[in-house]
Scaffold this active site. Structure first.
Site, PDB file in Angstrom:
ATOM      1  N   SER A   1       0.414  -1.172   0.060  1.00 58.16           N
ATOM      2  CA  SER A   1      -0.232   0.061   0.182  1.00 58.16           C
ATOM      3  C   SER A   1       0.771   1.555   0.246  1.00 58.16           C
ATOM      4  O   SER A   1       0.678   2.307  -0.865  1.00 58.16           O
ATOM      5  CB  SER A   1      -1.042   0.221   0.881  1.00 58.16           C
ATOM      6  OG  SER A   1      -0.394  -0.112   2.350  1.00 58.16           O
ATOM      7  N   GLY A   2       2.297   1.168   0.285  1.00 66.77           N
ATOM      8  CA  GLY A   2       3.149   2.640   0.198  1.00 66.77           C
ATOM      9  C   GLY A   2       3.162   2.941   2.397  1.00 66.77           C
ATOM     10  O   GLY A   2       3.976   3.398   1.908  1.00 66.77           O
TER      11      GLY A   2
ATOM     12  N   SER B   1       4.743   1.659   4.352  1.00 67.78           N
ATOM     13  CA  SER B   1       6.531   1.735   4.660  1.00 67.78           C
ATOM     14  C   SER B   1       7.217   2.641   4.202  1.00 67.78           C
ATOM     15  O   SER B   1       8.001   3.790   5.093  1.00 67.78           O
ATOM     16  CB  SER B   1       7.358   0.719   4.091  1.00 67.78           C
ATOM     17  OG  SER B   1       6.981  -1.004   4.988  1.00 67.78           O
TER      18      SER B   1
ATOM     19  N   ALA C   1      13.815  -3.473  12.715  1.00 66.41           N
ATOM     20  CA  ALA C   1      13.641  -4.290  11.368  1.00 66.41           C
ATOM     21  C   ALA C   1      13.098  -5.565  11.994  1.00 66.41           C
ATOM     22  O   ALA C   1      14.044  -5.708  13.094  1.00 66.41           O
ATOM     23  CB  ALA C   1      14.330  -4.619  10.386  1.00 66.41           C
TER      24      ALA C   1
ATOM     25  N   HIS D   1      14.554  -2.574   0.646  1.00 69.61           N
ATOM     26  CA  HIS D   1      13.677  -1.153   1.525  1.00 69.61           C
ATOM     27  C   HIS D   1      15.605  -0.613   2.208  1.00 69.61           C
ATOM     28  O   HIS D   1      15.404   0.943   2.877  1.00 69.61           O
ATOM     29  CB  HIS D   1      13.430  -1.954   2.888  1.00 69.61           C
ATOM     30  CG  HIS D   1      12.046  -2.133   2.954  1.00 69.61           C
ATOM     31  ND1 HIS D   1      11.180  -1.446   3.879  1.00 69.61           N
ATOM     32  CD2 HIS D   1      11.330  -2.741   2.042  1.00 69.61           C
ATOM     33  CE1 HIS D   1       9.694  -1.797   3.525  1.00 69.61           C
ATOM     34  NE2 HIS D   1       9.905  -2.940   2.991  1.00 69.61           N
TER      35      HIS D   1
ATOM     36  N   GLU E   1      18.594  -1.810  12.934  1.00 73.02           N
ATOM     37  CA  GLU E   1      18.653  -3.013  14.788  1.00 73.02           C
ATOM     38  C   GLU E   1      17.063  -4.206  13.838  1.00 73.02           C
ATOM     39  O   GLU E   1      16.869  -3.728  13.998  1.00 73.02           O
ATOM     40  CB  GLU E   1      18.425  -2.157  15.445  1.00 73.02           C
ATOM     41  CG  GLU E   1      18.677  -3.476  16.990  1.00 73.02           C
ATOM     42  CD  GLU E   1      19.299  -2.550  17.887  1.00 73.02           C
ATOM     43  OE1 GLU E   1      19.056  -3.003  19.221  1.00 73.02           O
ATOM     44  OE2 GLU E   1      19.384  -1.452  18.304  1.00 73.02           O
TER      45      GLU E   1
END
Length: 412
Positions: free
Chosen positions: A238-239, A241, A258, A276, A287
């Site tokens: 969906s965007g 992140s 993460a 990412h 981390e």
């Protein structure tokens, strides 16, 4: 010290002549911006906008008192005719300083792209920084390494939309603090239309004002409050992140947590993780952990958690939620305790935090009991974290819809 923004747009202005994009179309309907130009106390003009005398008149100002015209970058965009009586424009070599008869001091600041920034100190000691379009400051060092304690500017005008990293570097150097009024200028059609522009700038601790607005340097009433806790929800791809990362792009030293961990033998997952990492600023630290409570309890730079759904997967693993017999023997109670501990830490944290989570309640009902269990528990977790967040967003097709907005940026 008073400034009047004769223009706040990019070098080509907004809308760009002949451009049919959404931002330009929206700008035609009342949000037009001339190329950036700033009048300081009626006597110093930074950059030139087309029709500067008319732009000044519309703002209730005159250029008759201008004694110095300084350019920050080579001219591009619409042609500019210098009104009669104005001194010839010029640029100051990096590091050199001008002392004006009015008591103002102007120092040329080096930038990391062609152009010159200007630091202006008024007679009363208030300080503002003006940076050219597409430029960030050059040669800055982190505040903790500076030989003297940096003094934040009272106001900074820069290309926040195009160069959020420049704002992050000023913050890292201690030159932008909580009371610094950060004004976005050089706004072109790469920026989203209003009101999305104001929402994004508010998350950066910045704001945009219309052409013709006058501001007092050192007045802090309009400085937007950055929310301490933000929850970003959305479905797969969906965007969400990217939205979460964008919210912290103007801040230095972000801790990216993460919760996914590594997956051996899964090249597709590794490609996702790599993508990412590539889009995150190089100054961010990563981390990989699901132990969020101690991190939330620490003081430190802003933190981004991606994502709570994977944190919940780990928590359900630990309480045996996938085994019906073990789950029935106390799993719900153990999981509720873990969620309550995380929620309490989220509520008590003193650092700026953004968390990403999946919104799964609108999809197909899972076919398995364990799948329905995960869906139900994720809904409870999202609701608990949202209840303790100042800002909650739902992202669909890359568009963020604010569900809750306490104390974030507002239009200037």
């Amino acid at each position: 010290m008073e400034i009047t923004l004769l223009g706040t747009g990019g070098p080509d202005g907004l809308p760009v002549p002949g451009c049919p994009c959404a931002a330009c179309s929206a700008a035609i309907c009342g949000a037009a911006r001339n190329p950036a130009s700033v009048l300081v106390d009626g006597m110093l003009l930074l950059d030139l906008t087309p029709g500067p005398a008319l732009a000044a008149a519309r703002a209730g100002r005159t250029l008759s008192g201008v004694r110095q015209v300084l350019l920050s970058h080579p001219r591009s965009g619409p042609p500019v005719n210098l009104p009669p009586g104005l001194p010839a424009p010029g640029r100051v070599p990096d590091g050199e300083q001008l002392a004006l008869l009015t008591g103002h001091r102007v120092r040329a600041v080096a930038v990391d792209a062609p152009g010159t920034g200007y630091e202006i100190t008024g007679p009363s000691g208030n300080r503002l920084l003006y940076l050219p379009a597409g430029c960030g400051p050059a040669g800055l060092e982190a505040a903790e390494h500076a030989p003297h304690r940096p003094v934040p500017y009272d106001m900074v005008l820069l290309d926040v939309v195009g160069r959020p990293d420049a704002l992050a570097r000023l913050r890292a150097a201690g030159l932008v603090g909580p009371t610094t009024d950060v004004i976005a200028v050089h706004i072109g059609h790469e920026a989203p239309p209003e009101p999305e522009l104001h929402r994004r700038l508010g998350a950066d601790g910045a704001r945009a004002v219309p052409d013709g607005r006058s501001l007092i340097v050192g007045e802090y009433d309009a400085v937007p409050d950055v929310p301490r806790r933000t929850l970003v929800l959305g479905g797969a791809r969906s965007g969400k992140s990217a939205e979460a990362e964008r919210r912290l792009s103007a801040f230095p030293g972000v801790l990216y947590v993460a919760t996914a961990g590594a997956r051996e033998g899964d090249p597709e997952w590794e490609q996702r993780v790599h993508a990412h990492r590539e889009r995150r600023p190089g100054s961010w630290r990563t981390e990989e952990t699901c132990d969020l409570v101690p991190l939330l309890a620490e003081d430190g730079p802003p933190m981004l958690v991606d994502c709570l759904a994977l944190w919940l997967t780990d928590a359900m693993d630990r309480v045996g939620a996938w085994d019906d017999e073990r789950w029935a023997s106390g799993g719900p109670r153990e999981l509720a305790a873990r969620i309550a501990e995380l929620t309490a830490a989220w509520r008590a944290t003193r650092r700026t935090v953004v968390a990403v989570s999946n919104e799964v309640g609108s999809g197909v009902v899972p076919a398995t009991a364990s799948g329905r269990r995960f869906r139900d528990e994720l809904g409870k977790l999202n609701a608990a974290i949202a209840a303790e967040s100042e800002h909650v967003l739902l992202v669909t097709a890359g568009v963020a819809l604010p569900l809750r907005d306490y104390g974030t940026g507002r239009p200037g």
